[in-house]
Design a protein around this motif. Structure first.
Motif, PDB file in Angstrom:
ATOM      1  N   PRO A 195      21.137   4.338 -19.005  1.00 49.08           N
ATOM      2  CA  PRO A 195      21.173   5.042 -17.881  1.00 49.08           C
ATOM      3  C   PRO A 195      21.222   6.554 -18.160  1.00 49.08           C
ATOM      4  N   PHE A 209      23.057   9.856 -17.545  1.00 54.49           N
ATOM      5  CA  PHE A 209      24.750  10.613 -16.783  1.00 54.49           C
ATOM      6  C   PHE A 209      24.833  12.019 -16.842  1.00 54.49           C
ATOM      7  N   PHE A 232      26.198   5.108 -20.916  1.00 54.82           N
ATOM      8  CA  PHE A 232      25.408   6.358 -21.169  1.00 54.82           C
ATOM      9  C   PHE A 232      24.597   7.338 -21.832  1.00 54.82           C
ATOM     10  N   ALA A 283      22.358   7.814 -13.468  1.00 50.59           N
ATOM     11  CA  ALA A 283      23.147   7.541 -12.661  1.00 50.59           C
ATOM     12  C   ALA A 283      24.427   8.102 -11.940  1.00 50.59           C
ATOM     13  N   LYS A 314      24.319   8.452  -5.830  1.00 50.75           N
ATOM     14  CA  LYS A 314      25.071   8.308  -7.136  1.00 50.75           C
ATOM     15  C   LYS A 314      27.192   8.766  -7.061  1.00 50.75           C
ATOM     16  N   LYS A 372      31.581   6.659  -4.662  1.00 42.77           N
ATOM     17  CA  LYS A 372      31.664   6.980  -6.068  1.00 42.77           C
ATOM     18  C   LYS A 372      31.953   8.908  -5.881  1.00 42.77           C
ATOM     19  N   ARG A 407      32.954   5.312 -15.320  1.00 43.04           N
ATOM     20  CA  ARG A 407      32.271   4.644 -15.597  1.00 43.04           C
ATOM     21  C   ARG A 407      32.157   3.224 -15.108  1.00 43.04           C
TER      22      ARG A 407
END
Length: 230
Positions: A5, A7, A42, A98, A130, A210, A228
């Motif tokens: 993914p 970042f 990532f 992400a 996210k 988040k 993370r």
């Protein structure tokens, strides 16, 4: 093997401290330590408002001469900040990532704090669930962001960032366009800080837990670990 993914790391494009006429920008360990925590998991995309080379605060190089990770990063990974993508290229693409992380340094206080494109990117990432994260002066990029409902992102949220006392200790209070702790509180943030200046403090908040903010350079590695895991 499926691709990792992605970042986003965002760096300031502000190269000078207006009041002093001296170089500024983003702060080396606040990029290096989270990068090293996240890059194994990532693909890191590095962005800045202007794109191209993002100015590295030379003071942060001097301050980290004994930091082996920073020394190695300078030698081996300079390409990651010398060829950044324009932040506006990320608009409408939150689903591909992400999360997003804003690196500190005095630079963000001058450009990212009031950058409407950056605000739109943050709003999109946050409202898509996210990770939205920042460290030290990096939360300057979050403090003025308004969500789709018109409320500030930080309103009612536990947040941190460089404290007013830490700014004063570093003797930059009069050089800043605003004080980050004060502004976070003014816009409704539930600001928290470590018990002593430059102590480690990282906070998670938000409707999905988040929103991740760190107080200062010593908090940078910890914020990488928490981002993370988020």
């Amino acid at each position: 093997m499926s691709p990792k993914p992605k970042f986003v790391f965002v760096l300031s494009s502000q190269s000078t401290l207006p009041s002093r006429g001296t170089p500024t920008g983003w702060y080396l360990p606040e990029f290096v330590h989270p990068y090293n925590k996240l890059s194994p998991m990532f693909d890191i995309v590095v962005a800045s408002p202007a794109g191209g080379e993002a100015p590295l605060d030379p003071y942060s190089i001097e301050a980290t001469r004994e930091d082996l990770e920073c020394v190695a990063f300078l030698k081996e990974k300079s390409h990651v900040w010398k060829d950044t993508v324009k932040l506006k290229s990320l608009l409408g693409k939150a689903s591909e990532f992400a999360g997003i992380f804003y690196v500190g340094g005095h630079g963000p206080m001058f450009d990212l704090a009031n950058d409407e494109t950056s605000h739109a990117v943050v709003r999109e990432f946050y409202e898509c669930g996210k990770v939205v994260s920042a460290v030290c002066h990096g939360p300057a990029a979050l403090v003025n962001v308004k969500l789709s409902d018109g409320n500030y992102l930080v309103t009612g949220q536990k947040v941190t960032g460089l404290s007013d006392a830490e700014e004063e200790i570093m003797q930059f209070t009069s050089d800043m366009p605003f004080l980050l702790e004060t502004e976070l509180r003014k816009n409704g943030g539930m600001y928290e800080k470590a018990e002593s200046p430059f102590g480690v403090k990282v906070i998670t908040s938000g409707w999905n837990s988040k929103l991740v903010t760190g107080q200062n350079p010593p908090s940078a590695a910890v914020i990488g670990e928490i981002a993370r895991a988020s």
